[in-house]
Write a protein that holds these residues in place. Structure first.
Motif, mmCIF file in Angstrom:
data_model
loop_
_atom_site.group_PDB
_atom_site.id
_atom_site.type_symbol
_atom_site.label_atom_id
_atom_site.label_comp_id
_atom_site.label_asym_id
_atom_site.label_seq_id
_atom_site.Cartn_x
_atom_site.Cartn_y
_atom_site.Cartn_z
ATOM 1 N N MET A 1 35.319 10.482 12.578
ATOM 2 C CA MET A 1 34.924 8.955 12.747
ATOM 3 C C MET A 1 33.559 9.219 11.384
ATOM 4 O O MET A 1 33.317 10.129 11.071
ATOM 5 C CB MET A 1 34.098 8.738 13.943
ATOM 6 N N ALA A 2 33.722 8.472 10.260
ATOM 7 C CA ALA A 2 32.588 8.189 9.273
ATOM 8 C C ALA A 2 31.580 8.285 10.030
ATOM 9 O O ALA A 2 31.034 7.490 11.029
ATOM 10 C CB ALA A 2 33.129 7.233 8.293
ATOM 11 N N LEU A 3 29.731 9.501 10.126
ATOM 12 C CA LEU A 3 28.980 8.721 9.967
ATOM 13 C C LEU A 3 27.639 8.488 8.663
ATOM 14 O O LEU A 3 27.884 9.384 8.299
ATOM 15 C CB LEU A 3 28.846 10.081 10.496
ATOM 16 N N ALA A 4 27.303 7.498 9.134
ATOM 17 C CA ALA A 4 26.306 6.966 8.292
ATOM 18 C C ALA A 4 24.663 7.466 8.526
ATOM 19 O O ALA A 4 24.515 6.476 9.973
ATOM 20 C CB ALA A 4 26.448 5.263 8.329
ATOM 21 N N THR A 5 23.871 8.061 7.809
ATOM 22 C CA THR A 5 22.821 8.000 7.716
ATOM 23 C C THR A 5 22.014 7.421 6.495
ATOM 24 O O THR A 5 22.454 7.346 5.341
ATOM 25 C CB THR A 5 22.646 9.249 7.883
ATOM 26 N N ALA A 6 20.389 7.620 6.522
ATOM 27 C CA ALA A 6 19.819 7.260 4.879
ATOM 28 C C ALA A 6 18.417 8.559 5.352
ATOM 29 O O ALA A 6 18.200 8.774 6.231
ATOM 30 C CB ALA A 6 19.449 5.436 5.559
ATOM 31 N N THR A 7 18.453 8.484 4.506
ATOM 32 C CA THR A 7 17.024 9.350 4.108
ATOM 33 C C THR A 7 15.953 8.380 4.311
ATOM 34 O O THR A 7 15.759 7.378 4.412
ATOM 35 C CB THR A 7 16.886 9.726 2.026
ATOM 36 N N PRO A 8 14.819 9.062 4.189
ATOM 37 C CA PRO A 8 13.231 8.564 4.167
ATOM 38 C C PRO A 8 12.306 7.115 3.702
ATOM 39 O O PRO A 8 12.539 6.444 3.814
ATOM 40 C CB PRO A 8 11.994 9.094 4.281
ATOM 41 N N ASP A 9 13.226 7.162 2.225
ATOM 42 C CA ASP A 9 13.324 6.617 1.085
ATOM 43 C C ASP A 9 14.600 5.331 1.224
ATOM 44 O O ASP A 9 15.545 4.609 0.544
ATOM 45 C CB ASP A 9 13.202 6.711 0.288
ATOM 46 N N ALA A 10 15.517 5.150 2.518
ATOM 47 C CA ALA A 10 16.788 4.083 2.625
ATOM 48 C C ALA A 10 17.711 4.997 1.317
ATOM 49 O O ALA A 10 18.840 3.793 1.955
ATOM 50 C CB ALA A 10 15.886 2.759 2.829
ATOM 51 N N ARG B 1 22.580 18.221 4.907
ATOM 52 C CA ARG B 1 21.953 17.442 4.288
ATOM 53 C C ARG B 1 21.926 16.058 5.433
ATOM 54 O O ARG B 1 20.743 15.736 5.484
ATOM 55 C CB ARG B 1 22.941 16.851 3.185
ATOM 56 N N LYS B 2 22.923 16.226 6.071
ATOM 57 C CA LYS B 2 23.462 15.105 6.992
ATOM 58 C C LYS B 2 21.652 15.380 8.316
ATOM 59 O O LYS B 2 21.482 14.505 8.754
ATOM 60 C CB LYS B 2 24.433 15.126 6.936
ATOM 61 N N GLY B 3 21.884 16.842 8.498
ATOM 62 C CA GLY B 3 20.638 17.190 9.444
ATOM 63 C C GLY B 3 19.718 16.879 8.703
ATOM 64 O O GLY B 3 18.629 16.462 9.318
ATOM 65 N N GLY B 4 19.175 16.407 7.926
ATOM 66 C CA GLY B 4 18.159 16.592 7.606
ATOM 67 C C GLY B 4 17.459 15.704 6.849
ATOM 68 O O GLY B 4 16.899 14.606 7.767
ATOM 69 N N ILE C 1 19.413 12.869 9.288
ATOM 70 C CA ILE C 1 18.652 12.657 10.724
ATOM 71 C C ILE C 1 17.690 13.123 11.285
ATOM 72 O O ILE C 1 16.691 11.939 12.077
ATOM 73 C CB ILE C 1 19.886 13.192 11.429
ATOM 74 N N ARG C 2 16.958 13.951 10.834
ATOM 75 C CA ARG C 2 15.690 14.176 11.527
ATOM 76 C C ARG C 2 14.435 13.507 10.827
ATOM 77 O O ARG C 2 13.411 13.155 11.189
ATOM 78 C CB ARG C 2 15.419 15.785 10.726
ATOM 79 N N ALA C 3 14.769 13.222 9.601
ATOM 80 C CA ALA C 3 13.837 11.999 8.986
ATOM 81 C C ALA C 3 14.195 10.985 9.408
ATOM 82 O O ALA C 3 13.042 9.911 9.577
ATOM 83 C CB ALA C 3 13.795 12.040 7.427
ATOM 84 N N ASN C 4 14.871 10.355 10.741
ATOM 85 C CA ASN C 4 15.485 9.196 10.067
ATOM 86 C C ASN C 4 16.266 9.149 11.436
ATOM 87 O O ASN C 4 17.438 9.159 11.024
ATOM 88 C CB ASN C 4 15.927 8.267 9.255
ATOM 89 N N MET C 5 15.813 9.056 12.506
ATOM 90 C CA MET C 5 16.790 8.862 14.018
ATOM 91 C C MET C 5 17.323 7.471 14.087
ATOM 92 O O MET C 5 17.342 7.332 15.722
ATOM 93 C CB MET C 5 16.129 9.422 14.972
ATOM 94 N N GLN C 6 17.971 7.552 13.401
ATOM 95 C CA GLN C 6 19.111 6.749 13.621
ATOM 96 C C GLN C 6 20.421 6.532 12.648
ATOM 97 O O GLN C 6 20.385 7.391 11.493
ATOM 98 C CB GLN C 6 18.679 5.278 13.029
ATOM 99 N N ALA C 7 21.462 5.657 13.228
ATOM 100 C CA ALA C 7 23.504 6.450 12.055
ATOM 101 C C ALA C 7 23.760 4.935 12.911
ATOM 102 O O ALA C 7 24.162 4.217 13.670
ATOM 103 C CB ALA C 7 23.074 7.731 12.698
ATOM 104 N N ALA C 8 25.220 4.678 11.824
ATOM 105 C CA ALA C 8 26.186 4.358 12.198
ATOM 106 C C ALA C 8 26.983 4.901 12.209
ATOM 107 O O ALA C 8 27.520 6.078 11.324
ATOM 108 C CB ALA C 8 26.190 3.151 11.016
ATOM 109 N N LEU C 9 28.002 5.001 12.832
ATOM 110 C CA LEU C 9 29.882 5.219 13.096
ATOM 111 C C LEU C 9 30.281 4.265 12.607
ATOM 112 O O LEU C 9 30.668 3.191 13.495
ATOM 113 C CB LEU C 9 29.484 5.799 14.457
ATOM 114 N N LEU C 10 31.702 4.780 12.003
ATOM 115 C CA LEU C 10 32.748 4.346 11.922
ATOM 116 C C LEU C 10 33.784 5.117 12.423
ATOM 117 O O LEU C 10 34.609 6.128 12.075
ATOM 118 C CB LEU C 10 33.276 3.497 10.730
#
Length: 196
Positions: A23-32, A63-66, A68-77
């Motif tokens: 699955m694709a895991l999408a995350t975002a940095t604190p500045d989106a 990088r993805k862990g960082g 996630i820790r900064a923004n505990m939300q994600a999207a999966l595909l």
């Protein structure tokens, strides 16, 4: 939606030749700033978290862990091309317990445990031999035990879905889209059809 996911996932497991749990895991940095990569689903359903969830494991120092820790939300595909189907899932993340991380880490083949323990994932690597030397050292140190201690930065996360969309490819772009939305893990699901 969990029953429908189970039905589609079972079909993917019987039809997809490689990694139906990819699955694709999408995350975002604190500045989106967004980022996306492929990971593997390692558990799903009500046993993962109250209200049901989707679990994956990773190096939290990556990088993805960082992200996630900064923004505990994600999207999966999930996209199963052979089935002409995809599922989009969005929601907050919760870290698994250390016991769950230990159990999954030690369920992996010894070689995979070694590779994970040796990797400073996403950090600069001066040359490949540096990594291979580290792999060899960890292998030698733990081969007799047949397992490697789980690195403290290696953990898992469970996404508790707030939105799940099921998409079926149809001819002439007359696709089927069905969306489930809930406000909280214990809230009822709203079930809506969407225009393609």
């Amino acid at each position: 939606p969990f029953a429908l996911f189970d039905e589609w996932f079972a079909a993917a497991q019987s039809a997809e030749p490689n990694d139906p749990n990819a699955m694709a895991l999408a995350t975002a940095t604190p500045d989106a700033a967004p980022s996306v990569r492929m990971v593997l689903l390692k558990g799903h359903g009500p046993q993962q978290i109250a209200g049901g969830g989707f679990t994956f494991f990773t190096n939290a120092g990556s990088r993805k862990g960082g992200h996630i820790r900064a923004n505990m939300q994600a999207a999966l595909l999930f996209h199963w091309k052979s089935l002409r189907r995809q599922i989009r899932i969005e929601g907050p993340l919760t870290e698994v317990t250390p016991e769950a991380a230990d159990a999954y880490f030690h369920s992996r083949p010894f070689k995979s445990q070694v590779g994970s323990a040796a990797s400073d994932q996403s950090r600069p690597l001066p040359d490949r031999q540096t990594y291979l030397d580290r792999v060899q050292a960890i292998w030698a140190a733990h081969e007799a035990q047949g397992k490697v201690p789980r690195p403290p930065h290696w953990t898992g996360f469970t996404l508790s879905p707030r939105r799940i969309e099921f998409w079926i490819d149809r001819d002439n772009r007359l696709h089927d889209r069905r969306e489930f939305i809930r406000a909280a893990p214990d809230a009822p699901w709203a079930d809506t059809l969407l225009y393609p």
